[in-house]
Design a protein around this motif. Structure first.
Motif, short mmCIF file in Angstrom:
data_model
loop_
_atom_site.label_atom_id
_atom_site.label_comp_id
_atom_site.label_asym_id
_atom_site.label_seq_id
_atom_site.Cartn_x
_atom_site.Cartn_y
_atom_site.Cartn_z
N SER A 70 27.64 -32.45 -13.79
CA SER A 70 27.66 -31.84 -15.12
C SER A 70 27.26 -30.36 -15.09
CB SER A 70 26.72 -32.60 -16.06
OG SER A 70 25.36 -32.43 -15.67
N LEU A 71 26.66 -29.92 -13.98
CA LEU A 71 26.24 -28.52 -13.87
C LEU A 71 27.32 -27.62 -13.29
CD1 LEU A 71 22.59 -28.96 -12.50
CD2 LEU A 71 23.31 -28.52 -14.85
N LYS A 72 28.43 -28.22 -12.83
CA LYS A 72 29.49 -27.41 -12.23
C LYS A 72 30.04 -26.42 -13.25
CE LYS A 72 31.20 -30.40 -8.52
NZ LYS A 72 32.38 -31.08 -7.96
N SER A 73 30.07 -25.17 -12.85
CA SER A 73 30.54 -24.10 -13.73
C SER A 73 30.70 -22.85 -12.87
CB SER A 73 29.52 -23.84 -14.84
OG SER A 73 28.35 -23.24 -14.30
N PRO A 74 31.25 -21.77 -13.43
CA PRO A 74 31.32 -20.53 -12.66
C PRO A 74 29.96 -20.03 -12.19
CG PRO A 74 32.78 -20.42 -14.56
CD PRO A 74 31.97 -21.67 -14.72
N LEU A 75 28.88 -20.45 -12.89
CA LEU A 75 27.54 -20.04 -12.49
C LEU A 75 26.97 -20.93 -11.39
CD1 LEU A 75 25.92 -19.29 -15.97
CD2 LEU A 75 27.11 -17.72 -14.44
N ASN A 76 27.59 -22.08 -11.16
CA ASN A 76 27.11 -23.04 -10.16
C ASN A 76 28.32 -23.83 -9.67
OD1 ASN A 76 25.80 -24.98 -8.62
ND2 ASN A 76 24.23 -25.42 -10.16
N PRO A 77 29.11 -23.25 -8.75
CA PRO A 77 30.41 -23.82 -8.38
C PRO A 77 30.36 -25.26 -7.89
CG PRO A 77 30.15 -21.61 -7.48
CD PRO A 77 28.83 -22.00 -8.04
N GLN A 78 29.27 -25.69 -7.27
CA GLN A 78 29.21 -27.04 -6.73
C GLN A 78 28.20 -27.94 -7.46
OE1 GLN A 78 28.94 -27.18 -2.47
NE2 GLN A 78 30.55 -25.67 -2.16
N GLY A 79 27.65 -27.46 -8.55
CA GLY A 79 26.71 -28.28 -9.31
C GLY A 79 25.44 -28.59 -8.54
N ILE A 80 24.92 -27.60 -7.83
CA ILE A 80 23.72 -27.81 -7.00
C ILE A 80 22.47 -27.73 -7.87
CG2 ILE A 80 22.33 -26.88 -5.11
CD1 ILE A 80 24.94 -25.78 -3.91
N VAL A 81 21.63 -28.73 -7.74
CA VAL A 81 20.32 -28.70 -8.40
C VAL A 81 19.30 -28.08 -7.45
CG1 VAL A 81 18.45 -30.06 -9.42
CG2 VAL A 81 20.85 -30.71 -9.81
N SER A 82 19.25 -28.59 -6.21
CA SER A 82 18.28 -28.09 -5.24
C SER A 82 18.73 -28.42 -3.83
CB SER A 82 16.90 -28.69 -5.49
OG SER A 82 16.91 -30.09 -5.21
N GLU A 106 18.56 -22.80 -9.89
CA GLU A 106 18.26 -21.97 -11.06
C GLU A 106 17.18 -20.93 -10.76
OE1 GLU A 106 15.00 -24.86 -13.26
OE2 GLU A 106 16.99 -24.61 -14.12
N GLU A 107 16.43 -21.12 -9.68
CA GLU A 107 15.37 -20.18 -9.35
C GLU A 107 15.84 -19.06 -8.42
OE1 GLU A 107 12.20 -22.42 -7.67
OE2 GLU A 107 11.79 -23.55 -9.50
N PHE A 108 16.89 -19.30 -7.63
CA PHE A 108 17.27 -18.33 -6.62
C PHE A 108 18.69 -17.77 -6.76
CE2 PHE A 108 13.75 -20.56 -4.57
CZ PHE A 108 13.02 -19.49 -4.05
N ALA A 109 19.58 -18.47 -7.43
CA ALA A 109 20.96 -17.99 -7.53
C ALA A 109 20.99 -16.65 -8.27
CB ALA A 109 21.83 -19.01 -8.26
N PRO A 110 21.73 -15.67 -7.74
CA PRO A 110 21.77 -14.33 -8.36
C PRO A 110 22.70 -14.30 -9.58
CG PRO A 110 23.15 -14.35 -6.41
CD PRO A 110 22.48 -15.71 -6.47
N ILE A 111 22.20 -14.81 -10.68
CA ILE A 111 22.97 -14.85 -11.93
C ILE A 111 22.56 -13.64 -12.77
CG2 ILE A 111 23.35 -16.14 -14.06
CD1 ILE A 111 22.83 -18.70 -12.42
N ASP A 126 29.10 -11.94 -7.12
CA ASP A 126 30.05 -12.26 -6.06
C ASP A 126 30.06 -11.23 -4.93
OD1 ASP A 126 31.19 -10.14 -7.35
OD2 ASP A 126 33.07 -11.14 -7.86
N SER A 127 29.05 -10.36 -4.90
CA SER A 127 29.02 -9.34 -3.85
C SER A 127 28.52 -9.91 -2.53
CB SER A 127 28.12 -8.17 -4.28
OG SER A 127 26.78 -8.61 -4.48
N GLY A 128 27.84 -11.05 -2.57
CA GLY A 128 27.34 -11.68 -1.35
C GLY A 128 28.06 -12.99 -1.08
N ASN A 129 27.31 -13.98 -0.61
CA ASN A 129 27.91 -15.25 -0.21
C ASN A 129 27.62 -16.41 -1.16
OD1 ASN A 129 29.13 -14.32 2.22
ND2 ASN A 129 27.12 -14.32 3.21
N TRP A 130 26.96 -16.13 -2.28
CA TRP A 130 26.58 -17.23 -3.17
C TRP A 130 27.80 -17.92 -3.77
CZ3 TRP A 130 21.81 -19.37 -4.01
CH2 TRP A 130 20.72 -18.70 -3.44
N CYS A 131 28.85 -17.19 -4.03
CA CYS A 131 30.07 -17.80 -4.58
C CYS A 131 30.84 -18.55 -3.49
CB CYS A 131 30.97 -16.74 -5.20
SG CYS A 131 30.34 -16.06 -6.75
N ARG A 132 30.88 -17.97 -2.30
CA ARG A 132 31.69 -18.53 -1.21
C ARG A 132 30.98 -19.65 -0.46
NH1 ARG A 132 32.66 -13.03 -1.09
NH2 ARG A 132 31.01 -12.67 0.44
N MET A 133 29.68 -19.50 -0.26
CA MET A 133 28.92 -20.49 0.52
C MET A 133 27.62 -20.85 -0.20
SD MET A 133 29.49 -19.06 4.42
CE MET A 133 29.09 -17.35 4.03
#
Length: 320
Positions: free
Chosen positions: A97-109, A134-139, A162-169
């Motif tokens: 349910s968390l999957k979104s452009p802000l969290n592509p894979q719905g990761i909680v932790s 939610e504590e570390f992702a560069p949103i 999207d300047s780093g790897n958070w979107c890709r990996m």
């Protein structure tokens, strides 16, 4: 404990570090960076240690943070003599349910388990490190310019940098944060005050220093604890009790209130809630502007006239 690698750079190499790896540092920051590199036995040329300068153009806020790359972390840990790397992949808590452009894979932790040897028994035990998305992702917040005032304001929209790897990996990045948490937990003497670059990506986006981002996270947690992280704290005039209204519901609730209440009470409500209304403006300026128009119209409308006893007696429905 293994001996620290000999740190012996020539004057030419030191100058090269200053011109390349540490080009953003002033003299004092560069001296500190080189001393930490020397103390930890890390090689700046191999990217094992990196200086990151925040607020470079603001002398009052300017601060340098020392970043230790993943290679540098493992070099330090290996020298401790009581460290073994993870024997299994990181584990992830996912929520579809968390999957979104802000969290592509719905990761909680993500949780990483490293191994540390007990100095007395010689037995190995796991040291866990856990990091939350939610504590570390560069949103970052999206900003726009107000054409009338020329000032910038938050549009209420957010994007994942999207300047780093958070979107890709995304899994790799949150796992790196978790591994650094485990290293600090198991080997505090070696890793206290040192940061992985992935941990600081969020700080770069919102331009906070390492210590400020910790306080920022504490403040977010305090707001979450009282249910105010994504809400507006408002009073409706019922004994002036406070209520945390979700941002998505605030406009409808406010409109419902001002439509049914008399002008005097609406004006009093507006005056009592100036700060919450400003907060709503910062989050949803479009809705806030419409709410402002409705507030002004509600306050300007004439108060309903109360019928006198004589008028009631002469009303056709009251005729005997």
């Amino acid at each position: 404990m293994n001996a620290i690698t000999k740190f012996d750079l020539s004057p030419r190499q030191i100058a090269l570090v200053q011109q390349t790896v540490a080009k953003d540092c002033n003299a004092e920051e560069f001296n500190l960076f080189m001393e930490v590199a020397r103390a930890k036995g890390l090689d700046p040329f191999l990217g094992q240690i990196i200086p990151m300068v925040f607020s470079k153009n603001n002398a009052n806020k300017r601060k340098m943070t020392i970043i230790i790359s993943r290679d540098g972390q493992r070099v330090i840990a290996q020298r401790c003599g009581d460290y073994r790397p993870a024997s299994k992949p990181a584990t992830y808590e996912l929520d579809a349910s968390l999957k979104s452009p802000l969290n592509p894979q719905g990761i909680v932790s993500a949780t990483v388990y490293l191994w540390k040897q007990d100095p007395k028994s010689g037995e190995w035990y796991e040291v866990a490190g856990q990091s939350y998305w939610e504590e570390f992702a560069p949103i970052k917040d999206e900003w726009a310019e107000n054409e009338k005032t020329g000032k910038n304001y938050k549009t209420g929209k957010q994007t994942l940098d999207d300047s780093g790897n958070w979107c890709r990996m995304p899994r790799l990045m949150i796992a790196k944060c978790a591994e650094m948490q485990a290293l600090r937990a198991g080997w505090p003497e070696q890793f206290t005050g040192l940061y992985d670059e992935a941990e600081m990506d969020r700080a770069k986006i919102i331009d906070l220093t390492a210590s400020e981002i910790v306080e920022h996270e504490r403040e977010e947690n305090r707001l979450k604890a009282v249910g105010a992280s994504n809400s507006i704290t408002i009073t409706w005039g019922d004994n002036w009790a406070l209520e945390n209204v979700p941002v998505g519901e605030f406009f409808d609730r406010a409109c419902e209130f001002i439509e049914k209440e008399p002008p005097a009470k609406v004006a009093k409500w507006r005056d009592a809630n100036r700060e919450p209304l400003k907060m709503f403006w910062s989050k949803h300026p479009g809705d806030a502007l419409e709410l402002k128009k409705r507030l002004e119209a509600a306050i300007a409308r004439p108060a309903q006239k109360t019928a006198s006893d004589a008028e009631l007696r002469n009303h056709p429905l009251m005729a005997g």
